[in-house]
Scaffold this motif. Structure first.
Motif, mmCIF file in Angstrom:
data_model
loop_
_atom_site.group_PDB
_atom_site.id
_atom_site.type_symbol
_atom_site.label_atom_id
_atom_site.label_comp_id
_atom_site.label_asym_id
_atom_site.label_seq_id
_atom_site.Cartn_x
_atom_site.Cartn_y
_atom_site.Cartn_z
ATOM 1 N N TYR A 59 4.780 -1.511 7.880
ATOM 2 C CA TYR A 59 3.293 -2.814 8.077
ATOM 3 C C TYR A 59 3.225 -3.494 9.181
ATOM 4 O O TYR A 59 4.333 -3.922 10.346
ATOM 5 C CB TYR A 59 3.719 -3.787 6.631
ATOM 6 N N SER A 67 5.546 0.798 4.773
ATOM 7 C CA SER A 67 4.326 0.562 3.478
ATOM 8 C C SER A 67 4.722 1.480 3.219
ATOM 9 O O SER A 67 4.955 3.079 2.633
ATOM 10 C CB SER A 67 2.943 0.430 4.563
ATOM 11 N N THR A 69 1.655 3.153 -0.240
ATOM 12 C CA THR A 69 0.299 2.972 -0.345
ATOM 13 C C THR A 69 0.597 4.105 -1.785
ATOM 14 O O THR A 69 1.169 3.898 -2.899
ATOM 15 C CB THR A 69 -0.415 3.434 0.929
ATOM 16 N N SER A 121 0.893 -8.775 0.029
ATOM 17 C CA SER A 121 0.189 -7.953 1.147
ATOM 18 C C SER A 121 -0.639 -7.994 1.670
ATOM 19 O O SER A 121 -1.539 -9.008 2.143
ATOM 20 C CB SER A 121 -0.566 -7.143 -0.499
ATOM 21 N N PRO A 122 -1.316 -7.202 2.526
ATOM 22 C CA PRO A 122 -2.118 -7.175 3.371
ATOM 23 C C PRO A 122 -3.276 -7.389 3.419
ATOM 24 O O PRO A 122 -4.260 -7.708 3.820
ATOM 25 C CB PRO A 122 -1.998 -6.168 4.464
ATOM 26 N N GLU A 128 3.858 -8.429 -1.611
ATOM 27 C CA GLU A 128 3.708 -6.984 -1.390
ATOM 28 C C GLU A 128 5.396 -6.038 -1.440
ATOM 29 O O GLU A 128 6.193 -6.284 -2.098
ATOM 30 C CB GLU A 128 4.294 -7.137 0.616
ATOM 31 N N SER A 130 7.064 -2.610 0.117
ATOM 32 C CA SER A 130 7.403 -1.679 0.649
ATOM 33 C C SER A 130 8.726 -0.904 0.255
ATOM 34 O O SER A 130 9.117 -0.713 -0.831
ATOM 35 C CB SER A 130 8.291 -2.669 1.984
ATOM 36 N N GLU A 187 -4.019 0.206 -1.254
ATOM 37 C CA GLU A 187 -2.855 -0.732 -1.093
ATOM 38 C C GLU A 187 -2.100 -0.948 -2.910
ATOM 39 O O GLU A 187 -2.932 -0.767 -3.863
ATOM 40 C CB GLU A 187 -3.179 -2.222 -1.176
#
Length: 225
Positions: A59, A67, A69, A121-122, A128, A130, A187
Motif C-alpha cells: 500500500y 496489499s 485486493t 483503507s486507501p 485496511e 493487508s 478494494e
C-alpha cells in the motif's frame, strides 16, 4: 546478469508448478464437504463474484504493508490461501474447521497472513486489510479471524463471514476498484457490521485435505466446486 542459485531456482519452480496444479486439476475422488485444516483454497465474495487476492505490492498509504485486493479471474495463482491454526495453537491436518473458531489464512505465494488493524483503507476509508508476517509465515494477533457460520462446521457449499479478532471488523469488499499499478482490482476492507454489504465468502477452487491423507507434496488430492 545474476542468476538465482540452483536450490533457490528449483524451489521457485516447484512452488509455481504446485500452485498451477491447484488451479487446473480436479479431484478423482469424492468432493470434500467441509473446509479442513491445511487446505489451500480460493475465497470468492458471494455478491461481487471476486476472489480474495494478494501480491508483493505494498500500500502507498496507511500501514504500507502488502496489499490485499479482489480479482475476477479464476486461474490467478496469487489467490490461493492456506487454512492454518492461530498462533501458538495447532489443528489436526484434515480436521473440519468448526464454525465460530479462530484461524489464520496464509497467502501461499508470499507466505504472509491475512491481517487487519486500525488503519484506514486507501479508497473507501474503511478499515485496511493487508498481509503481514515474516518469511516463515509468523505475524501477530492481527492475523486471527473467526469463521462465522450457522452450521456445525465450515461447509464448502455455504457462504461464511470472517470476523477479525483484534478489531471486531468483518472481511468485506468495498465495491471500489484501484487504478495503477493494480488497475481494476477491487478494494478489500474491514467493516463494522456483518450485515454490511459484501461480507459473504465461499470456498472455491483448491486442494482440500481429507483426514488421513498424505501431505500435499506426497499425494495431492485436488477438488473443485
Amino acid at each position: 546478469m545474476a542468476f538465482p542459485t540452483i536450490p533457490g531456482a528449483l524451489t521457485s519452480i516447484l512452488s509455481m508448478l504446485f500452485i498451477i496444479i491447484l488451479s487446473t486439476q480436479t479431484s478423482q475422488g469424492s468432493k470434500a464437504e467441509f473446509v479442513t485444516c491445511g487446505s489451500i483454497l480460493k475465497l470468492i465474495n458471494s455478491d461481487l463474484r471476486l476472489r480474495l487476492h494478494s501480491h508483493d505490492v505494498k500500500y502507498g498509504s496507511g500501514s504500507g504493508q502488502q496489499s490485499v485486493t479482489a480479482v475476477d479471474v479464476s486461474d490467478d495463482y496469487n489467490s490461493h490461501w492456506m487454512v492454518k491454526a492461530p498462533m501458538a495453537e495447532s489443528c489436526k491436518r484434515g480436521a473440519p474447521i468448526k464454525c465460530n473458531t479462530n484461524i489464520r489464512l496464509q497467502h501461499v505465494a508470499t507466505k504472509k497472513n491475512l491481517h487487519s488493524h486500525y488503519f484506514s483503507s486507501p479508497l473507501s476509508g474503511n478499515q485496511e486489510v493487508s498481509c503481514y508476517g515474516d518469511e516463515d509465515g509468523e505475524g501477530d494477533s492481527g492475523d486471527h479471524w473467526a469463521v462465522v457460520c450457522n452450521n456445525d462446521y465450515w461447509r464448502r457449499d455455504t457462504p461464511v463471514k470472517f470476523r477479525h479478532l483484534d478489531t471486531g471488523a468483518f472481511l468485506a469488499g468495498s465495491g471500489r476498484t484501484f487504478g495503477r499499478p493494480i488497475s481494476g482490482q477491487g478494494e478489500i476492507v474491514g467493516v463494522s457490521s456483518q450485515y454490511g454489504a459484501y461480507t459473504d465468502w465461499q470456498a472455491k477452487e483448491g486442494l482440500f485435505i481429507h483426514p488421513g491423507e498424505l501431505l500435499p507434496h506426497q499425494h495431492p488430492v485436488h477438488s473443485e466446486l
